[in-house]
Design a protein around this motif. Structure first.
Motif, PDB file in Angstrom:
ATOM      1  N   MET A  69       0.872  -1.206  -0.030  1.00  0.00           N
ATOM      2  CA  MET A  69       0.153   0.017   0.061  1.00  0.00           C
ATOM      3  C   MET A  69       0.698   1.243  -0.002  1.00  0.00           C
ATOM      4  O   MET A  69       0.634   2.238  -0.659  1.00  0.00           O
ATOM      5  N   GLU A  70       1.815   1.265   0.934  1.00  0.00           N
ATOM      6  CA  GLU A  70       2.707   2.359   1.020  1.00  0.00           C
ATOM      7  C   GLU A  70       3.593   2.676  -0.149  1.00  0.00           C
ATOM      8  O   GLU A  70       3.627   3.892  -0.908  1.00  0.00           O
ATOM      9  N   LEU A  71       3.982   1.643  -1.054  1.00  0.00           N
ATOM     10  CA  LEU A  71       4.736   1.788  -2.359  1.00  0.00           C
ATOM     11  C   LEU A  71       3.600   2.120  -3.685  1.00  0.00           C
ATOM     12  O   LEU A  71       3.948   2.735  -4.312  1.00  0.00           O
ATOM     13  N   LEU A  72       2.395   1.703  -3.435  1.00  0.00           N
ATOM     14  CA  LEU A  72       1.409   2.032  -4.576  1.00  0.00           C
ATOM     15  C   LEU A  72       1.074   3.475  -4.409  1.00  0.00           C
ATOM     16  O   LEU A  72       0.823   4.274  -5.198  1.00  0.00           O
ATOM     17  N   GLN A  73       1.071   3.833  -3.026  1.00  0.00           N
ATOM     18  CA  GLN A  73       0.673   5.235  -2.889  1.00  0.00           C
ATOM     19  C   GLN A  73       1.806   6.154  -3.460  1.00  0.00           C
ATOM     20  O   GLN A  73       1.713   7.416  -3.599  1.00  0.00           O
ATOM     21  N   LEU A  74       3.306   5.835  -3.123  1.00  0.00           N
ATOM     22  CA  LEU A  74       4.372   6.496  -3.785  1.00  0.00           C
ATOM     23  C   LEU A  74       4.546   6.356  -5.172  1.00  0.00           C
ATOM     24  O   LEU A  74       5.334   6.999  -5.705  1.00  0.00           O
ATOM     25  N   GLN A  75       3.446   5.709  -5.811  1.00  0.00           N
ATOM     26  CA  GLN A  75       3.579   5.176  -7.394  1.00  0.00           C
ATOM     27  C   GLN A  75       5.289   4.611  -7.505  1.00  0.00           C
ATOM     28  O   GLN A  75       5.685   5.101  -8.383  1.00  0.00           O
ATOM     29  N   SER A  80       2.152  -5.160 -10.730  1.00  0.00           N
ATOM     30  CA  SER A  80       2.916  -6.385 -10.734  1.00  0.00           C
ATOM     31  C   SER A  80       4.134  -6.483  -9.998  1.00  0.00           C
ATOM     32  O   SER A  80       4.801  -7.189  -9.416  1.00  0.00           O
ATOM     33  N   GLU A  81       5.168  -4.995 -10.452  1.00  0.00           N
ATOM     34  CA  GLU A  81       6.371  -4.970  -9.817  1.00  0.00           C
ATOM     35  C   GLU A  81       6.313  -4.751  -8.330  1.00  0.00           C
ATOM     36  O   GLU A  81       7.030  -5.366  -7.591  1.00  0.00           O
ATOM     37  N   VAL A  86       7.290  -7.155  -2.784  1.00  0.00           N
ATOM     38  CA  VAL A  86       6.988  -7.377  -1.514  1.00  0.00           C
ATOM     39  C   VAL A  86       6.803  -9.027  -0.948  1.00  0.00           C
ATOM     40  O   VAL A  86       6.568  -9.148   0.211  1.00  0.00           O
ATOM     41  N   GLY A  87       7.225  -9.900  -2.186  1.00  0.00           N
ATOM     42  CA  GLY A  87       7.108 -11.147  -1.939  1.00  0.00           C
ATOM     43  C   GLY A  87       6.011 -12.184  -2.317  1.00  0.00           C
ATOM     44  O   GLY A  87       5.770 -13.210  -2.031  1.00  0.00           O
TER      45      GLY A  87
END
Length: 337
Positions: A69-75, A80-81, A86-87
């Motif tokens: 979620m954090e990574l998606l918010q940061l784009q 997929s990546e 995240v495993g």
């Protein structure tokens, strides 16, 4: 003031740290986590279950989803990546887990959290598009009894309400461990709800804890605007504390429009009485076991044996003893705790 247990939070923080350090290893699972923590699989399972009401695999999956979620918010990448990062070994499985946990697919994160809001748009996202309450966090109870020695009772009631709510079905209830850090945090309801990705918050204050229990509860909807939708003060004899929990659950289910099954209705209607002194000893025992130290286990076991001595028919006391004996069997936590 509600007492936070630093050893408990430290244990969870260490688990999270180990999982995050192994995100790149898609094969990192239960056995690997137990090995890294320096304790047996069964001991790790027992401790995590008692603290967070989660299995080890659930905790690992939740940790991965929160980071995603954090990574998606940061784009920080495509869905997929990020899933692989995240495993998760499958984007399809990641999307299913993400939807089950947050209530919407990962592809909608940008629209919900990243896009610049219009001038008239609420900056706080509402994760429930149907504007209903489907997720709740119960904040640590406030101890307004004026007696710090009642901390065990306040802590135990917080734990019990989360466990009871978790049996409802139809709503996601945040684990106790995830809420402990908000004790005295000074954050607003909407800030807490946004961080925990929930629709509503329950606040509670224990006002009296002598021969009777007096507690005030509030159910607060966080989005689109903070709104208190239910509040009530309960007062019952200690012997009827399980009936108190049942009444609270029925009231909350009614307010958030969760339909209770006939079996649930029957169970809530048949709440039994407890021996007040035995139940207090049981709560004291669990309170000390939760501190996850050899001294805490020893003291907790003393209280739990006392609970059984007072009322040999009390099932809670025997359940607590079972947890304590597992602690004794596996020994203290390893050097990483």
């Amino acid at each position: 003031m509600t007492v936070n247990l630093p050893m408990e939070q430290k244990f969870i923080d260490r688990l999270t740290e180990v999982i995050e350090a192994n995100f790149s290893d898609g094969g990192f699972g239960v056995s690997e986590l137990a090995k890294e923590m320096g304790i047996s699989h069964s001991s790790l399972h027992r401790k995590l279950k008692s603290i967070a009401q989660q299995s080890i695999s659930q905790f690992i999956r939740e940790t991965r989803l929160k980071r995603a979620m954090e990574l998606l918010q940061l784009q920080a990448g495509t869905v997929s990546e990020i899933a692989y990062g995240v495993g998760f070994g499958s984007t399809t499985y990641f999307s299913k887990c993400f939807h089950d946990y947050y209530g919407y697919p990962p592809g909608e994160v940008r629209k919900r959290y990243v896009s610049e809001p219009d001038a008239d748009e609420d900056p706080f996202p509402n994760e429930n598009s149907e504007n209903q309450i489907r997720s709740i966090a119960v904040l640590p109870f406030d101890n307004y009894t004026g007696d710090e020695s009642q901390a065990f009772l306040v802590f135990g009631m917080h734990d019990a309400l989360i466990s009871e709510l978790g049996q409802l079905g139809g709503i996601r209830v945040i684990s106790k461990t995830s809420t402990l850090c908000y004790s005295g945090s000074g954050k607003t309801i909407r800030e807490i709800a946004s961080e925990l990705n929930v629709d509503a918050i329950i606040e509670a204050s224990v006002l009296g804890a002598d021969d009777s229990i007096r507690v005030q509860l509030k159910l607060i909807k966080a989005f689109p605007e903070e709104q208190q939708i239910w509040a009530q003060t309960f007062e019952v004899d200690m012997s009827n504390i399980l009936k108190l929990y049942s009444q609270v659950i029925k009231n909350i289910a009614n307010e958030i429009q969760v339909k209770l099954s006939p079996e649930q209705q029957s169970q809530l209607a048949d709440s039994r009485e407890v021996n007040p002194e035995s139940y207090k000893a049981y709560l004291r025992g669990k309170y000390h076991l939760y501190q996850l130290t050899p001294e805490g286990v020893k003291k907790g076991m003393e209280y739990l044996h006392e609970a059984v001595r007072i009322d040999p028919a009390e099932p809670f006391a025997y359940a607590g003893l079972a947890l304590g004996y597992l602690d004794l069997a596996h020994g203290p936590l390893g050097p990483h705790d």
